[in-house]
Each structure stands twice: as C-alpha cells, then as structure tokens.
Scaffold this motif. Structure first.
Motif, short mmCIF file in Angstrom:
data_model
loop_
_atom_site.label_atom_id
_atom_site.label_comp_id
_atom_site.label_asym_id
_atom_site.label_seq_id
_atom_site.Cartn_x
_atom_site.Cartn_y
_atom_site.Cartn_z
N THR A 11 34.53 58.65 35.75
CA THR A 11 35.86 58.95 36.26
C THR A 11 36.09 58.39 37.65
N LYS A 12 35.02 57.94 38.33
CA LYS A 12 35.21 57.32 39.64
C LYS A 12 36.02 56.03 39.47
N ALA A 13 36.76 55.69 40.51
CA ALA A 13 37.53 54.46 40.46
C ALA A 13 36.58 53.27 40.39
N ALA A 14 36.97 52.29 39.60
CA ALA A 14 36.16 51.08 39.45
C ALA A 14 36.19 50.28 40.75
N SER A 15 35.12 49.56 41.02
CA SER A 15 35.08 48.72 42.22
C SER A 15 36.06 47.56 42.06
N ASP A 16 36.44 47.00 43.18
CA ASP A 16 37.35 45.85 43.15
C ASP A 16 36.76 44.70 42.35
N ASP A 17 35.45 44.47 42.49
CA ASP A 17 34.81 43.38 41.75
C ASP A 17 34.93 43.61 40.25
N ALA A 18 34.69 44.86 39.82
CA ALA A 18 34.80 45.18 38.39
C ALA A 18 36.24 45.04 37.91
N ILE A 20 38.55 42.99 39.15
CA ILE A 20 38.88 41.56 39.07
C ILE A 20 38.26 40.95 37.82
N ALA A 21 37.04 41.34 37.50
CA ALA A 21 36.39 40.84 36.28
C ALA A 21 37.19 41.27 35.05
N ALA A 22 37.68 42.49 35.05
CA ALA A 22 38.48 42.99 33.93
C ALA A 22 39.83 42.26 33.87
N ILE A 23 40.42 42.01 35.02
CA ILE A 23 41.70 41.27 35.06
C ILE A 23 41.51 39.87 34.50
N ALA A 24 40.38 39.26 34.82
CA ALA A 24 40.07 37.92 34.29
C ALA A 24 40.04 37.91 32.77
N GLN A 25 39.74 39.08 32.18
CA GLN A 25 39.72 39.21 30.72
C GLN A 25 41.08 39.67 30.17
N GLY A 26 42.08 39.79 31.05
CA GLY A 26 43.42 40.16 30.61
C GLY A 26 43.68 41.66 30.56
N ASP A 27 42.88 42.45 31.26
CA ASP A 27 43.01 43.91 31.26
C ASP A 27 44.16 44.34 32.17
N MET A 28 45.28 44.75 31.56
CA MET A 28 46.46 45.15 32.32
C MET A 28 46.22 46.44 33.11
N ALA A 29 45.44 47.36 32.58
CA ALA A 29 45.15 48.61 33.29
C ALA A 29 44.40 48.32 34.60
N ALA A 30 43.48 47.39 34.58
CA ALA A 30 42.74 47.00 35.79
C ALA A 30 43.70 46.37 36.80
N PHE A 31 44.62 45.54 36.31
CA PHE A 31 45.61 44.93 37.20
C PHE A 31 46.49 45.99 37.85
N GLU A 32 46.88 46.99 37.07
CA GLU A 32 47.71 48.07 37.62
C GLU A 32 46.98 48.83 38.72
N GLN A 33 45.67 48.98 38.58
CA GLN A 33 44.88 49.65 39.63
C GLN A 33 44.85 48.81 40.91
N ILE A 34 44.61 47.51 40.75
CA ILE A 34 44.62 46.61 41.92
C ILE A 34 46.01 46.60 42.55
N TYR A 35 47.02 46.53 41.71
CA TYR A 35 48.40 46.50 42.19
C TYR A 35 48.70 47.75 43.02
N SER A 36 48.40 48.92 42.49
CA SER A 36 48.74 50.15 43.22
C SER A 36 47.89 50.30 44.48
N LYS A 37 46.67 49.80 44.48
CA LYS A 37 45.81 49.90 45.66
C LYS A 37 46.27 48.96 46.78
N TYR A 38 46.65 47.73 46.42
CA TYR A 38 46.93 46.72 47.44
C TYR A 38 48.40 46.53 47.77
N PHE A 39 49.32 46.92 46.90
CA PHE A 39 50.73 46.65 47.16
C PHE A 39 51.20 47.16 48.52
N PRO A 40 50.99 48.44 48.87
CA PRO A 40 51.49 48.90 50.17
C PRO A 40 50.85 48.19 51.36
N LYS A 41 49.56 47.93 51.28
CA LYS A 41 48.85 47.25 52.37
C LYS A 41 49.38 45.83 52.55
#
Length: 196
Positions: A11-18, A20-41
């Motif tokens: 249940t811990k949040a996945a690391s950024d490296d993990a 990105i690897a999932a996004i490279a495979q087309g994982d939209m849920a992983a992209f949404e996590q990166i998006y929500s983490k980095y968008f405001p910053k």
C-alpha cells in the motif's frame, strides 16, 4: 506478522523510478500518480520562470505529456524529479522567451518570512522579495527557485539546467547579490521618503 508487513509494503506509494518504468509500459494509473505528485510543483516552478500562471499550466501539461511519451527513454542516470524538472526548465525558458510582458505574482513560502516579524512586516517582506525575484532573469530565478523552493542540491540543479556546477554556483551568487542590492535600494528609498 509477515502478512501485515507485506500488505503495508504493497500500500506504500511506488517510487518514482517504479512509476516511470510502469509509464514506459503504458500504465495510466502510474502516470496519474506522477501527474498528481508533480503538477503543483511544476506549475509553481514554471510560473516563476514564465511569470504567467496560464503559461505555467500550459508548460506543466506539456512537460507531463513529454514524460508520458518518453518514459521508456529515461535511463536512470539521475533522479526522476531531476529529469522532470530539467524538462520543465527548458520548456519554461522557451515559453518565457515567447511572452513579451510578464504578469502574475511570485508565490512565496511562509517559511521565507521570519516568525519573529509582525504581520505587516511579513507582508512587506514577501511583496518586496516577490518583486525582486521577478526582476531576475529566468536563469537566475530558476537557480533560486530550485534551491530554496524545491530543495535541490547544486549538483542536481546542474543536471536540471544542463550546465556545470560552477555555473550554478555563479548564478546563485549573482542572484543573491542582485536581490540584496534591489532589496537594500528599496529599503533606502523607503527611508528617504519617510524623512522627506
């Protein structure tokens, strides 16, 4: 006990490296996590370079779409955040050059203002610092932003900006000197007006 530990780990949040690897495979849920983490910053960072909230949001969306499209090319030679902020820096500079008149206020963290000052002094200090930061060129402003607002080390900033560490140090020294000069001028002007 092992089962409980396993559940907590999952249940811990996945690391950024993990992610990105999932996004490279087309994982939209992983992209949404990166998006929500980095968008405001990224919006805050881009706004300080472009001077425009609208431009900052446009740049941020372009940056995150670039992350989506190029995640498979991320080689892991730097932190994911360094890679993403490097893309944001280049896109923000490009957008900044397109904008003829800069608009918008620079947002400052409350931590930049001492807790010992009264509210009026705090507002004046934030306003003066915001004005002074907007006077810096985008390269200098980016170094200040990455150091003080995002907590990056000079070596990481050098990777983001694509320049030597010495250049980062020089830009920071120049930015500090210019900010100090602008803020002391502003104080002197205010005290002269008070005397007159």
């Amino acid at each position: 006990m092992r089962i409980l530990k396993s559940i907590r780990t999952q249940t811990k949040a996945a690391s950024d490296d993990a992610l990105i690897a999932a996004i490279a495979q087309g994982d939209m849920a992983a992209f949404e996590q990166i998006y929500s983490k980095y968008f405001p910053k990224l919006v805050r960072f881009s706004k300080r370079i472009t001077g425009s909230q609208e431009a900052a949001e446009e740049v941020t969306n372009d940056v995150l779409m670039t992350v989506w499209r190029t995640a498979a090319r991320f080689e892991g030679r730097s932190k994911v955040s360094t890679w993403i902020f490097g893309i944001a820096y280049r896109m923000s500079l490009k957008q900044s050059r397109k904008i003829s008149a800069r608009r918008g206020d620079v947002e400052l963290d409350e931590g930049m203002v001492s807790d010992n000052t009264n509210v009026a002094d705090a507002v004046i200090t934030k306003t003066d610092l915001a004005w002074a930061l907007k006077q810096l060129n985008p390269d200098l402003r980016a170094v200040v932003e990455l150091t003080y607002y995002n907590g990056y080390l000079y070596t990481e900033i050098a990777e983001i900006l694509g320049c030597p560490v010495g250049t980062v140090k020089t830009r920071m020294m120049t930015a500090r000197r210019r900010l100090r000069a602008m803020l002391s001028e502003d104080i002197n002007i205010g005290s002269e007006n008070a005397v007159a």
